[in-house]
Design a protein around this motif. Structure first.
Motif, PDB file in Angstrom:
ATOM      1  N   ALA A  54       0.859  -1.185   0.000  1.00  0.00           N
ATOM      2  CA  ALA A  54       0.000   0.000   0.000  1.00  0.00           C
ATOM      3  C   ALA A  54       0.891   1.230   0.000  1.00  0.00           C
ATOM      4  CB  ALA A  54      -0.916   0.016   1.225  1.00  0.00           C
ATOM      5  N   SER A  68      -2.223   8.432  -8.917  1.00  0.00           N
ATOM      6  CA  SER A  68      -3.074   7.482  -8.207  1.00  0.00           C
ATOM      7  C   SER A  68      -3.619   6.421  -9.155  1.00  0.00           C
ATOM      8  CB  SER A  68      -4.228   8.230  -7.533  1.00  0.00           C
ATOM      9  OG  SER A  68      -5.085   7.325  -6.865  1.00  0.00           O
ATOM     10  N   GLU A  69      -4.071   6.844 -10.337  1.00  0.00           N
ATOM     11  CA  GLU A  69      -4.616   5.894 -11.309  1.00  0.00           C
ATOM     12  C   GLU A  69      -3.565   4.885 -11.755  1.00  0.00           C
ATOM     13  OE1 GLU A  69      -6.118   8.338 -14.420  1.00  0.00           O
ATOM     14  OE2 GLU A  69      -7.834   9.081 -13.246  1.00  0.00           O
ATOM     15  N   LEU A  72      -3.059   2.310  -8.917  1.00  0.00           N
ATOM     16  CA  LEU A  72      -4.184   1.395  -8.786  1.00  0.00           C
ATOM     17  C   LEU A  72      -4.183   0.356  -9.902  1.00  0.00           C
ATOM     18  CD1 LEU A  72      -6.950   3.954  -7.749  1.00  0.00           C
ATOM     19  CD2 LEU A  72      -5.983   2.136  -6.316  1.00  0.00           C
ATOM     20  N   ARG A  73      -3.800   0.782 -11.116  1.00  0.00           N
ATOM     21  CA  ARG A  73      -3.734  -0.161 -12.243  1.00  0.00           C
ATOM     22  C   ARG A  73      -2.715  -1.271 -11.987  1.00  0.00           C
ATOM     23  NH1 ARG A  73      -3.091   4.110 -17.196  1.00  0.00           N
ATOM     24  NH2 ARG A  73      -4.990   5.327 -16.795  1.00  0.00           N
ATOM     25  N   GLU A  77      -2.604  -0.550  -3.324  1.00  0.00           N
ATOM     26  CA  GLU A  77      -3.621   0.172  -2.576  1.00  0.00           C
ATOM     27  C   GLU A  77      -3.103   1.587  -2.293  1.00  0.00           C
ATOM     28  OE1 GLU A  77      -5.302  -2.138   0.712  1.00  0.00           O
ATOM     29  OE2 GLU A  77      -4.216  -3.863  -0.086  1.00  0.00           O
ATOM     30  N   VAL A  78      -3.922   2.584  -2.559  1.00  0.00           N
ATOM     31  CA  VAL A  78      -3.509   3.974  -2.415  1.00  0.00           C
ATOM     32  C   VAL A  78      -4.267   4.622  -1.256  1.00  0.00           C
ATOM     33  CG1 VAL A  78      -3.414   6.242  -3.518  1.00  0.00           C
ATOM     34  CG2 VAL A  78      -2.963   4.166  -4.859  1.00  0.00           C
TER      35      VAL A  78
END
Length: 315
Positions: A54, A68-69, A72-73, A77-78
Motif C-alpha cells: 500500500a 493514483s490511477e 491502482l492499475r 492500494e492507495v
C-alpha cells in the motif's frame, strides 16, 4: 503487507535518445511516464515480486490524480492525502551510453494541517500496524515539512509495534536516528554526508555505517553503486556484489534494492543478496521500471562476511 510512505511523490517522465545536445532540438527515441518517488518505487517493486503493498502519499492536481490511477492499475492500494499544490513531475533523459540527466521539481509546499494529515494517514493505512510486516518511509520531505517529521513517524510506528525502514538523507536522516529506525538505507554520498567526511574505501563505509548505528540506526543497508552493498547490523556485517552487463537507467535502483531487502525478511545476508539482485536488475531496465522475478539473477550475486576493507571505492 508492506506499507510505503512517500512524502514527496512524483510523475516520472523518461526520454531515451542517442545523445543530449544542449541548446538544440532533441528528438527522443522512446518516452514513458511512470509513477515516481522513492516509496512509490518500493511499492511497485514489492507488487512486481508478488507482495501486497500500500502507498501513503499526498496528492494534488491532475498529476496527482494520474499518479493514483497508475498505482491502482498496478495493484497497489492507495491511501491519498489531498493537498492544495499539484504533485510534481520529474524528467529523466537517458543517452545511449547510459548517461542520465535528471530534472527534479521541488514539489508542492505542504501546510501544517496537510503535514499532520499525512502523519495521521499512516496510522489508518491498509492493514494497521498489527498486520503490517514493514513500513518503508522514503524520499525527501516536501517544502513546509520540518526535518523532525520522520523522527515523529518512526516513533509513531514503533509505538504501534511495527518495524520501519527509512530511506532519506541530510538533516531528516540525522533527526530520525534518535528514534531508532529498524533499518536505514543511505547511498555512498548520503552516508558520507551523514558522517561529515568522504569515503575512499569499503572500510571507510563500514566505519561510517557503524557510526550511524551508534546514533540509533539498528541496521544500515548502504548502497555503494557499482562497488556493491553493505549491511551492518548487531548480528554482523556483510558485503555483496552483483554484476551488471550494461546500465540502462539507475532511476529507482536503490528503491528496488530496499524492496528486495524487505521482501526477503529485512535482515541478514539472505536479505542483502535479494537487495543486490533487485538493484542489479533495475539498472538494466528503462526509466524507473521495477524488476519482476523474471528479471532477477540471484545466482550471480555474491555475499560474504569477509569484507575487503582496503578496496578503493570508484568515482
Amino acid at each position: 503487507m508492506i506499507v510505503t510512505v512517500t512524502p514527496n511523490p512524483s510523475l516520472d517522465r523518461t526520454y531515451e535518445l542517442p545523445e543530449l545536445r544542449r541548446g538544440e532540438v532533441n528528438r527522443a527515441a522512446t518516452d514513458r511516464v511512470d509513477p515516481g518517488g522513492k516509496g512509490v518505487n518500493v511499492a511497485l517493486a514489492l507488487t512486481a515480486a508478488g507482495h501486497r503493498a500500500a502507498a501513503v502519499l499526498p496528492l494534488g492536481g491532475t498529476s496527482g490524480q494520474l499518479l493514483s490511477e497508475l498505482l491502482l492499475r498496478q495493484g497497489i492500494e492507495v491511501a491519498a492525502v489531498p493537498v492544495g499544490g499539484a504533485t510534481r513531475t520529474n524528467v529523466s533523459v537517458v543517452e545511449a551510453g547510459g548517461t542520465l540527466t535528471k530534472l527534479n521539481a521541488a514539489g508542492p509546499e505542504l501546510t501544517a494541517q496537510e503535514s499532520a494529515a499525512l502523519l495521521a494517514a499512516v496510522r489508518l493505512a491498509p492493514g494497521t500496524y498489527d498486520r503490517v510486516d514493514w513500513l518503508a518511509c522514503c524520499g525527501s520531505l516536501p517544502r513546509g515539512v520540518g526535518p523532525e517529521w520522520y523522527a515523529e513517524l518512526v516513533a509513531q510506528v514503533h509505538s504501534g509495534g511495527a518495524r520501519i525502514a527509512l530511506d532519506t538523507s541530510g538533516p531528516a536522516l540525522l533527526a530520525a536516528l534518535t528514534a531508532r529506525p529498524d533499518v536505514v538505507k543511505p547511498n555512498r554520498e548520503e552516508l558520507a554526508e551523514a558522517v561529515g567526511r568522504p569515503l575512499a574505501t569499503i572500510g571507510d563505509a563500514v566505519d561510517a555505517a557503524g557510526e550511524l548505528r551508534k546514533l540509533g540506526a539498528q541496521q544500515v543497508l548502504a548502497s555503494l553503486g557499482a562497488d556493491g552493498m553493505l549491511l551492518v547490523a548487531e548480528e554482523g556485517s556483510w558485503y555483496g556484489t552483483a554484476p551488471v552487463a550494461a546500465v540502462r537507467s539507475d532511476v529507482g535502483a536503490g528503491d528496488a534494492s530496499l524492496a528486495g531487502f524487505l521482501g526477503a525478511g529485512g535482515s541478514g545476508p539472505r536479505a542483502l543478496a535479494a537487495a543486490l539482485a533487485h538493484g542489479a536488475a533495475a539498472v538494466q531496465l528503462p526509466g524507473s521500471v521495477m524488476p519482476t522475478p523474471a528479471d532477477l539473477d540471484p545466482a550471480a550475486v555474491t555475499v560474504t562476511a569477509e569484507i575487503p576493507l582496503d578496496r578503493q571505492l570508484r568515482g
